[in-house]
Design a protein around this motif. Sequence first.
Motif, PDB file in Angstrom:
ATOM      1  N   THR A  93      -0.557  -1.276 -57.574  1.00 30.68           N
ATOM      2  CA  THR A  93      -1.158  -2.441 -56.912  1.00 30.68           C
ATOM      3  C   THR A  93      -2.317  -1.956 -56.067  1.00 30.68           C
ATOM      4  O   THR A  93      -2.195  -0.952 -55.361  1.00 30.68           O
ATOM      5  CB  THR A  93      -0.124  -3.141 -56.000  1.00 30.68           C
ATOM      6  OG1 THR A  93       0.951  -3.633 -56.805  1.00 30.68           O
ATOM      7  CG2 THR A  93      -0.748  -4.298 -55.225  1.00 30.68           C
ATOM      8  N   ILE A  94      -3.437  -2.674 -56.152  1.00 26.68           N
ATOM      9  CA  ILE A  94      -4.541  -2.413 -55.230  1.00 26.68           C
ATOM     10  C   ILE A  94      -4.692  -3.647 -54.356  1.00 26.68           C
ATOM     11  O   ILE A  94      -4.906  -4.754 -54.856  1.00 26.68           O
ATOM     12  CB  ILE A  94      -5.860  -2.106 -55.958  1.00 26.68           C
ATOM     13  CG1 ILE A  94      -5.731  -0.800 -56.750  1.00 26.68           C
ATOM     14  CG2 ILE A  94      -7.016  -2.015 -54.940  1.00 26.68           C
ATOM     15  CD1 ILE A  94      -6.980  -0.391 -57.520  1.00 26.68           C
ATOM     16  N   ILE A  95      -4.526  -3.446 -53.063  1.00 28.50           N
ATOM     17  CA  ILE A  95      -4.795  -4.503 -52.093  1.00 28.50           C
ATOM     18  C   ILE A  95      -6.212  -4.263 -51.593  1.00 28.50           C
ATOM     19  O   ILE A  95      -6.508  -3.195 -51.056  1.00 28.50           O
ATOM     20  CB  ILE A  95      -3.796  -4.478 -50.924  1.00 28.50           C
ATOM     21  CG1 ILE A  95      -2.373  -4.727 -51.432  1.00 28.50           C
ATOM     22  CG2 ILE A  95      -4.196  -5.516 -49.866  1.00 28.50           C
ATOM     23  CD1 ILE A  95      -1.305  -4.621 -50.361  1.00 28.50           C
ATOM     24  N   GLU A  96      -7.073  -5.243 -51.821  1.00 27.76           N
ATOM     25  CA  GLU A  96      -8.463  -5.134 -51.383  1.00 27.76           C
ATOM     26  C   GLU A  96      -8.706  -6.084 -50.218  1.00 27.76           C
ATOM     27  O   GLU A  96      -8.387  -7.263 -50.294  1.00 27.76           O
ATOM     28  CB  GLU A  96      -9.415  -5.497 -52.527  1.00 27.76           C
ATOM     29  CG  GLU A  96     -10.862  -5.480 -52.096  1.00 27.76           C
ATOM     30  CD  GLU A  96     -11.812  -6.127 -53.091  1.00 27.76           C
ATOM     31  OE1 GLU A  96     -13.020  -6.075 -52.819  1.00 27.76           O
ATOM     32  OE2 GLU A  96     -11.357  -6.689 -54.092  1.00 27.76           O
ATOM     33  N   PHE A  97      -9.274  -5.551 -49.151  1.00 28.56           N
ATOM     34  CA  PHE A  97      -9.712  -6.357 -48.011  1.00 28.56           C
ATOM     35  C   PHE A  97     -11.223  -6.478 -48.134  1.00 28.56           C
ATOM     36  O   PHE A  97     -11.923  -5.462 -48.204  1.00 28.56           O
ATOM     37  CB  PHE A  97      -9.338  -5.673 -46.691  1.00 28.56           C
ATOM     38  CG  PHE A  97      -7.857  -5.604 -46.459  1.00 28.56           C
ATOM     39  CD1 PHE A  97      -7.172  -6.670 -45.902  1.00 28.56           C
ATOM     40  CD2 PHE A  97      -7.141  -4.466 -46.818  1.00 28.56           C
ATOM     41  CE1 PHE A  97      -5.797  -6.609 -45.676  1.00 28.56           C
ATOM     42  CE2 PHE A  97      -5.766  -4.392 -46.603  1.00 28.56           C
ATOM     43  CZ  PHE A  97      -5.098  -5.466 -46.037  1.00 28.56           C
ATOM     44  N   SER A  98     -11.700  -7.716 -48.142  1.00 26.48           N
ATOM     45  CA  SER A  98     -13.098  -7.932 -48.473  1.00 26.48           C
ATOM     46  C   SER A  98     -13.714  -9.041 -47.632  1.00 26.48           C
ATOM     47  O   SER A  98     -13.022  -9.873 -47.057  1.00 26.48           O
ATOM     48  CB  SER A  98     -13.183  -8.283 -49.963  1.00 26.48           C
ATOM     49  OG  SER A  98     -14.510  -8.314 -50.412  1.00 26.48           O
ATOM     50  N   ASP A  99     -15.036  -9.038 -47.583  1.00 30.65           N
ATOM     51  CA  ASP A  99     -15.851  -9.996 -46.849  1.00 30.65           C
ATOM     52  C   ASP A  99     -16.815 -10.582 -47.876  1.00 30.65           C
ATOM     53  O   ASP A  99     -17.578  -9.845 -48.504  1.00 30.65           O
ATOM     54  CB  ASP A  99     -16.581  -9.222 -45.743  1.00 30.65           C
ATOM     55  CG  ASP A  99     -17.649 -10.001 -45.014  1.00 30.65           C
ATOM     56  OD1 ASP A  99     -18.375 -10.799 -45.638  1.00 30.65           O
ATOM     57  OD2 ASP A  99     -17.801  -9.781 -43.804  1.00 30.65           O
ATOM     58  N   LEU A 100     -16.787 -11.894 -48.054  1.00 37.35           N
ATOM     59  CA  LEU A 100     -17.582 -12.525 -49.108  1.00 37.35           C
ATOM     60  C   LEU A 100     -19.091 -12.419 -48.875  1.00 37.35           C
ATOM     61  O   LEU A 100     -19.867 -12.606 -49.803  1.00 37.35           O
ATOM     62  CB  LEU A 100     -17.163 -13.982 -49.288  1.00 37.35           C
ATOM     63  CG  LEU A 100     -15.784 -14.155 -49.926  1.00 37.35           C
ATOM     64  CD1 LEU A 100     -15.274 -15.577 -49.777  1.00 37.35           C
ATOM     65  CD2 LEU A 100     -15.801 -13.734 -51.392  1.00 37.35           C
ATOM     66  N   GLN A 101     -19.527 -12.094 -47.667  1.00 37.14           N
ATOM     67  CA  GLN A 101     -20.954 -11.927 -47.402  1.00 37.14           C
ATOM     68  C   GLN A 101     -21.387 -10.458 -47.452  1.00 37.14           C
ATOM     69  O   GLN A 101     -22.565 -10.160 -47.491  1.00 37.14           O
ATOM     70  CB  GLN A 101     -21.317 -12.530 -46.031  1.00 37.14           C
ATOM     71  CG  GLN A 101     -22.815 -12.638 -45.812  1.00 37.14           C
ATOM     72  CD  GLN A 101     -23.185 -13.304 -44.503  1.00 37.14           C
ATOM     73  OE1 GLN A 101     -22.351 -13.778 -43.757  1.00 37.14           O
ATOM     74  NE2 GLN A 101     -24.478 -13.335 -44.210  1.00 37.14           N
ATOM     75  N   CYS A 102     -20.452  -9.560 -47.483  1.00 37.16           N
ATOM     76  CA  CYS A 102     -20.741  -8.128 -47.475  1.00 37.16           C
ATOM     77  C   CYS A 102     -21.363  -7.690 -48.807  1.00 37.16           C
ATOM     78  O   CYS A 102     -20.746  -7.856 -49.854  1.00 37.16           O
ATOM     79  CB  CYS A 102     -19.431  -7.375 -47.212  1.00 37.16           C
ATOM     80  SG  CYS A 102     -19.440  -5.636 -47.629  1.00 37.16           S
ATOM     81  N   PRO A 103     -22.579  -7.125 -48.777  1.00 36.73           N
ATOM     82  CA  PRO A 103     -23.200  -6.709 -50.038  1.00 36.73           C
ATOM     83  C   PRO A 103     -22.423  -5.601 -50.751  1.00 36.73           C
ATOM     84  O   PRO A 103     -22.404  -5.548 -51.976  1.00 36.73           O
ATOM     85  CB  PRO A 103     -24.595  -6.237 -49.615  1.00 36.73           C
ATOM     86  CG  PRO A 103     -24.542  -6.051 -48.146  1.00 36.73           C
ATOM     87  CD  PRO A 103     -23.435  -6.897 -47.616  1.00 36.73           C
ATOM     88  N   TYR A 104     -21.760  -4.738 -49.989  1.00 29.35           N
ATOM     89  CA  TYR A 104     -20.962  -3.669 -50.604  1.00 29.35           C
ATOM     90  C   TYR A 104     -19.735  -4.258 -51.310  1.00 29.35           C
ATOM     91  O   TYR A 104     -19.344  -3.802 -52.379  1.00 29.35           O
ATOM     92  CB  TYR A 104     -20.546  -2.634 -49.557  1.00 29.35           C
ATOM     93  CG  TYR A 104     -21.747  -1.984 -48.911  1.00 29.35           C
ATOM     94  CD1 TYR A 104     -22.491  -1.028 -49.588  1.00 29.35           C
ATOM     95  CD2 TYR A 104     -22.141  -2.360 -47.636  1.00 29.35           C
ATOM     96  CE1 TYR A 104     -23.608  -0.450 -49.005  1.00 29.35           C
ATOM     97  CE2 TYR A 104     -23.262  -1.787 -47.042  1.00 29.35           C
ATOM     98  CZ  TYR A 104     -23.994  -0.835 -47.732  1.00 29.35           C
ATOM     99  OH  TYR A 104     -25.097  -0.276 -47.159  1.00 29.35           O
ATOM    100  N   CYS A 105     -19.154  -5.289 -50.702  1.00 29.21           N
ATOM    101  CA  CYS A 105     -18.028  -5.982 -51.344  1.00 29.21           C
ATOM    102  C   CYS A 105     -18.491  -6.635 -52.636  1.00 29.21           C
ATOM    103  O   CYS A 105     -17.780  -6.635 -53.637  1.00 29.21           O
ATOM    104  CB  CYS A 105     -17.438  -7.031 -50.403  1.00 29.21           C
ATOM    105  SG  CYS A 105     -16.780  -6.340 -48.863  1.00 29.21           S
ATOM    106  N   GLY A 106     -19.706  -7.186 -52.595  1.00 33.25           N
ATOM    107  CA  GLY A 106     -20.282  -7.789 -53.801  1.00 33.25           C
ATOM    108  C   GLY A 106     -20.459  -6.772 -54.918  1.00 33.25           C
ATOM    109  O   GLY A 106     -20.290  -7.091 -56.091  1.00 33.25           O
TER     110      GLY A 106
END
Length: 181
Positions: free
Chosen positions: A22-35
Amino acid sequence: IKNVKPVNETDHVQGQAYAPVTIIEFSDLQCPYCGRFHPVMEQALKEFPYQLRWVYRHSPLSFHPHAMPAALASECVGELGGNQAFWSFIGQVFEKQGEMGNDLYQQIAKDLKINQQKFTSCLANNKYEEKIQAQALDAQNSGGQGTPYGIILTKNGSSTPIEGALPYEMLKPMIEQALKE
């Protein structure tokens, strides 16, 4: 990493429930790196369809003014359209980060056939703000210092952090290693 909250029924999950990794990803929808990292995770899921489960959790950063509204909109889409609509929504937001704002969220929701009145009502009452804040706190409590931040979990309980937007060439061997554990 050991402090991360276990996967539960409020999580957005892709992949097999019985997957050994399982990979749990914590992300920010505005973060370019997350994109940039989002397609990497999509590729991983395609290459390891039965071995990998992907859990998405929010961690909107305070200096991204669109991150929390986008997270709230994604949760409303998930409530009204289901898990697949949630994943479609966040994928489209990542693709159109330069256009972020209520107009974009309304258009994506409309394209996903989400009831506009219910969507607007859900957004207006900030129903998911506590859930999103709790997920962001979970990221911090489990060692996350930015986004994207991920944790690879194996069936035997071992865990490995994923710091930043790794390219697929770096993520793939980490998944392969986790499958051996």
